[in-house]
Structures are given as structure tokens and as C-alpha cells.
Design a protein around this motif. Structure first.
Motif, PDB file in Angstrom:
ATOM      1  N   HIS A  95       0.843  -1.203   0.000  1.00 20.17           N
ATOM      2  CA  HIS A  95       0.000   0.000   0.000  1.00 20.17           C
ATOM      3  C   HIS A  95       0.871   1.243   0.000  1.00 20.17           C
ATOM      4  O   HIS A  95       2.083   1.167   0.210  1.00 20.17           O
ATOM      5  CB  HIS A  95      -0.996   0.003   1.166  1.00 20.17           C
ATOM      6  CG  HIS A  95      -0.370   0.034   2.534  1.00 20.17           C
ATOM      7  ND1 HIS A  95       0.379  -1.007   3.046  1.00 20.17           N
ATOM      8  CD2 HIS A  95      -0.393   0.983   3.503  1.00 20.17           C
ATOM      9  CE1 HIS A  95       0.769  -0.696   4.273  1.00 20.17           C
ATOM     10  NE2 HIS A  95       0.334   0.503   4.569  1.00 20.17           N
ATOM     11  N   ASP A  99       6.243   4.248   4.623  1.00 17.09           N
ATOM     12  CA  ASP A  99       7.104   3.250   5.275  1.00 17.09           C
ATOM     13  C   ASP A  99       7.045   1.904   4.550  1.00 17.09           C
ATOM     14  O   ASP A  99       7.616   0.910   5.011  1.00 17.09           O
ATOM     15  CB  ASP A  99       6.758   3.087   6.773  1.00 17.09           C
ATOM     16  CG  ASP A  99       5.318   2.693   7.025  1.00 17.09           C
ATOM     17  OD1 ASP A  99       4.436   3.090   6.249  1.00 17.09           O
ATOM     18  OD2 ASP A  99       5.064   1.971   8.010  1.00 17.09           O
ATOM     19  N   HIS A 100       6.374   1.882   3.386  1.00 19.38           N
ATOM     20  CA  HIS A 100       6.318   0.661   2.570  1.00 19.38           C
ATOM     21  C   HIS A 100       6.939   0.842   1.186  1.00 19.38           C
ATOM     22  O   HIS A 100       7.054  -0.119   0.441  1.00 19.38           O
ATOM     23  CB  HIS A 100       4.871   0.169   2.462  1.00 19.38           C
ATOM     24  CG  HIS A 100       4.305  -0.181   3.806  1.00 19.38           C
ATOM     25  ND1 HIS A 100       4.246  -1.465   4.280  1.00 19.38           N
ATOM     26  CD2 HIS A 100       3.852   0.609   4.813  1.00 19.38           C
ATOM     27  CE1 HIS A 100       3.758  -1.456   5.512  1.00 19.38           C
ATOM     28  NE2 HIS A 100       3.515  -0.207   5.867  1.00 19.38           N
ATOM     29  N   ASP A 207      -0.391  -4.078   5.988  1.00 15.51           N
ATOM     30  CA  ASP A 207      -0.834  -3.595   7.306  1.00 15.51           C
ATOM     31  C   ASP A 207      -2.262  -4.028   7.621  1.00 15.51           C
ATOM     32  O   ASP A 207      -2.808  -3.611   8.637  1.00 15.51           O
ATOM     33  CB  ASP A 207      -0.791  -2.061   7.363  1.00 15.51           C
ATOM     34  CG  ASP A 207       0.627  -1.531   7.526  1.00 15.51           C
ATOM     35  OD1 ASP A 207       1.571  -2.345   7.568  1.00 15.51           O
ATOM     36  OD2 ASP A 207       0.789  -0.292   7.599  1.00 15.51           O
ATOM     37  N   HIS A 250       4.517  -5.480   9.502  1.00 21.03           N
ATOM     38  CA  HIS A 250       5.115  -5.122  10.792  1.00 21.03           C
ATOM     39  C   HIS A 250       4.803  -6.271  11.750  1.00 21.03           C
ATOM     40  O   HIS A 250       3.874  -7.030  11.522  1.00 21.03           O
ATOM     41  CB  HIS A 250       4.520  -3.828  11.369  1.00 21.03           C
ATOM     42  CG  HIS A 250       4.481  -2.680  10.413  1.00 21.03           C
ATOM     43  ND1 HIS A 250       5.585  -1.930  10.097  1.00 21.03           N
ATOM     44  CD2 HIS A 250       3.468  -2.160   9.675  1.00 21.03           C
ATOM     45  CE1 HIS A 250       5.253  -1.000   9.220  1.00 21.03           C
ATOM     46  NE2 HIS A 250       3.973  -1.112   8.942  1.00 21.03           N
TER      47      HIS A 250
END
Ligand SMILES: [Zn+2]
Length: 348
Positions: A95, A99-100, A207, A250
Motif C-alpha cells: 500500500h 514506510d512501505h 498492514d 510489521h
């Protein structure tokens, strides 16, 4: 080494120096946790099955890059697979949150094929204007919440994140099969174009489903394609699939995705009920958020809203607003009025 049975497939799981290998038939998957900032770890995964595919590309910080290179050195040395960043053929982004994918702005990723759902490419192609728009939406949220928060240095990603240059962006759709037949599931809610990717007995979860926490809910009114209702529908859809090994972006590996979905759904229903309880009298979003977290400090590791950083306070408002929108939609709550720009709510 542990053996995991998923339907009729046996996977082995082996961890060395923080790198975990999942192996079945001729396929190898490596989990490489990298530190983006502070204690924020993103799991990057390498799939090796003739093609070499990376799932998610953390942030472009020195620490994250060091962790990735160290992880690849471990894969070479301990697992006997010679692989470097230059060998990666495909990068799949679960997505559009930075942070991806932030690491794609690093020159080492120049020229790579990057796969992202069509509804999330805007985050990467238009990061600058998305930031300006989201600043505007956050400003209105704070005003209508009846709170006085500074808007300086919001989510200080400046300097860390820039749009990827020289990658070939490939837009994904629901049900598409890519690379070696990997199947795309479009699961909106946490972001408009969030996907899960099925590779044999493994489901890369992004996520959508995390082992310990629940991902942030963004109100659908702030960004189309987000919102608790869409999110819960996506959660239930994935919870109803055949058994898979769940590999989240995560936190830890999820050995029973359907059990974790039940827990996460229950968490949100309890939060919805708590919010109804808090809103017996008319309240602003700020008051509801503050009182909800006083009621459930365990969901903030024992803290209250006043203890949070400014950025965390904004995320708390977004989370609670997403739940309020769900309740209004279901006719359990209503807007009673607007006083000096502050919206007031009450349970029905
Ligand atoms: Zn994330």
C-alpha cells in the motif's frame, strides 16, 4: 527448525540472526525486518522462485538500508542464496504509505519494476501534493474537533521521503495474477489501494492484519477508499479465505490468520460500544477521543491523550473519528449541531 502445515503443503521455518526463512517446494521466502525510525520496524520480504521479488520497500533511511544489506548478507552466508539488490526483478508494494515504498527513491532501485494497486499510485507519483492535501484535511479535523494543536512540522517526513525516480510503475487490480501467478486481493480501508498477495500457502498481509496491534483507521470522509466499514469488510474477506501463513508488514508472523481476524474484529466492536457509552451526552471529537482513551489507557500502553506526541494525538483523532463515522452510518450516533466550527455528537 519448525515445520508448519498449511493445507497439503509443508513449510519449514528457520531463523538465523533475525532473518527468517520459509521454504516449501522450490520456493524460498525471507523475512528481513528493517528499522525505519525510532522503534518503527517494517518487514521486507524476498521471494525467490526463479524470479526474485521484494515485498515492500521501507523508508530510505541509512538504518533501513543497513538493515536490508545486513539481512541480504545473512541470506548469502547462512542460507546459501546469492542475492543482492541488483538481482531483484520485481518490487510489490502492499500500500501507498511511505514506510512501505520510501526506499524506492534510493538509486539502488532505479529501473526496477514496481507493482502497486491503481488506487495507491497517487501516494508515490504525487507525494508532494498528497502531503499538502492531507495537511488541509488534518487542519479541518483539528478545527472541527475543537482542539488547538500546532500544525508545524507535521509527521516530519520531509527530507526522508521523495517520489521514486526511474522505476517502472505497474498498476494492479483486484484478482490480477502477477509474476509467477501471485494473486492480488484488493483490501481497501487502511489505504484505498491496499492489497494482500497470495503466493502458494503464504499470504503477504501488508498492514491489513498485524499480530499485536490494529492498524490506524483513517476516516472515509478524509480520504475516499479509507474508513472502518471498508476495513472490516476487507478483514472479514481475508479471514474467510482458506488457511494461509500470514506474513505482515510489521510485527510477528501470524500462524492463524482467521483467529487473528476474529480478535481484531472484536477489538473494533468493543471500541464502537465504548464510544457509544462515552457519548451519552453531547460531545466534541476532542472530548470523545480524550474520554475514550481515559477509559481504555491499555490501548495506549497506559498513557492518556495528553501524554501523546502531537502527531500521535492527530492519529488518535483520526482513529476515533473513523469509528464515529461508522456509528453515524448505522444510526447509532448523530451530529447534534455545530458550535463555532466545532461539531458535536451524541449517541442515539
Ligand atoms: Zn505500515
Amino acid at each position: 527448525m519448525a515445520i508448519i502445515r498449511i493445507r497439503d503443503i509443508e513449510l519449514s521455518e528457520r531463523e538465523v540472526n533475525g532473518i527468517t526463512e520459509y521454504a516449501w517446494e522450490a520456493v524460498r521466502v525471507y523475512k528481513i525486518p528493517v528499522e525505519c525510525y525510532g522503534e518503527h520496524i517494517t518487514n521486507m520480504y524476498l521471494i525467490i522462485d526463479g524470479e526474485i521479488t521484494l515485498i515492500d520497500a521501507a523508508l530510505n533511511t541509512e538504518q533501513a538500508m543497513t538493515d536490508l544489506l545486513t539481512g541480504m548478507a545473512t541470506i548469502n552466508r547462512e542460507f546459501g542464496i546469492r542475492v543482492g539488490i541488483a538481482d531483484i526483478n520485481h518490487v510489490v508494494i502492499t500500500h501507498g504509505h511511505a514506510d512501505h515504498w520510501g526506499m524506492l527513491s534510493n538509486d539502488k532501485f532505479r529501473g526496477k519494476k514496481v507493482y502497486v494497486h491503481e488506487f495507491d499510485t497517487m501516494f508515490m507519483k504525487d507525494f508532494g501534493s498528497m502531503r499538502v492535501n492531507s495537511r488541509g484535511r488534518i487542519n479541518s479535523l483539528i478545527e472541527e474537533a475543537g482542539w488547538n494543536l500546532s500544525m508545524d512540522n507535521l509527521f516530519s517526513l520531509d527530507g526522508i521521503v521523495s517520489e521514486p525516480q526511474g522505476c517502472e510503475l505497474i498498476e494492479l487490480k483486484e484478482g490480477q495474477r502477477i509474476i509467477n501467478g501471485y494473486e492480488v486481493y484488493h483490501v481497501p480501508g487502511h489505504s484505498p489501494g491496499h492489497i494482500c498477495l497470495k503466493v502458494g500457502p503464504v499470504l503477504f498481509l501488508g498492514d491489513l492484519i498485524l499480530s499485536k496491534t490494529t492498524p490506524l483507521q483513517i476516516p472515509g470522509s478524509m480520504l475516499e477508499g479509507c474508513g472502518l466499514r471498508l476495513y472490516l469488510n476487507s478483514l472479514r474477506r481475508v479471514g474467510g479465505l482458506d488457511r494461509h501463513l500470514g506474513l505482515p508488514a510489521h510485527e510477528a508472523t501470524i500462524y492463524s490468520v482467521s483467529d487473528r481476524v476474529v480478535e481484531m474484529e472484536a477489538f473494533h466492536y468493543k471500541r464502537l460500544l465504548d464510544i457509544i457509552g462515552v457519548c451519552a451526552q453531547e460531545k466534541s471529537l476532542f472530548q470523545i477521543t480524550d474520554e475514550y482513551y481515559q477509559l481504555r489507557p491499555e490501548t495506549l500502553n497506559g498513557r492518556t491523550v495528553a501524554d501523546l506526541s502531537r502527531d500521535e494525538q492527530i492519529l488518535a483523532l483520526e482513529e476515533i473519528k473513523a469509528h464515529i463515522e461508522y456509528l453515524i452510518d448505522d444510526d447509532h450516533m448523530t451530529i447534534t449541531g455545530v458550535e463555532n466550527g466545532v461539531v458535536m455528537y451524541r449517541a442515539k
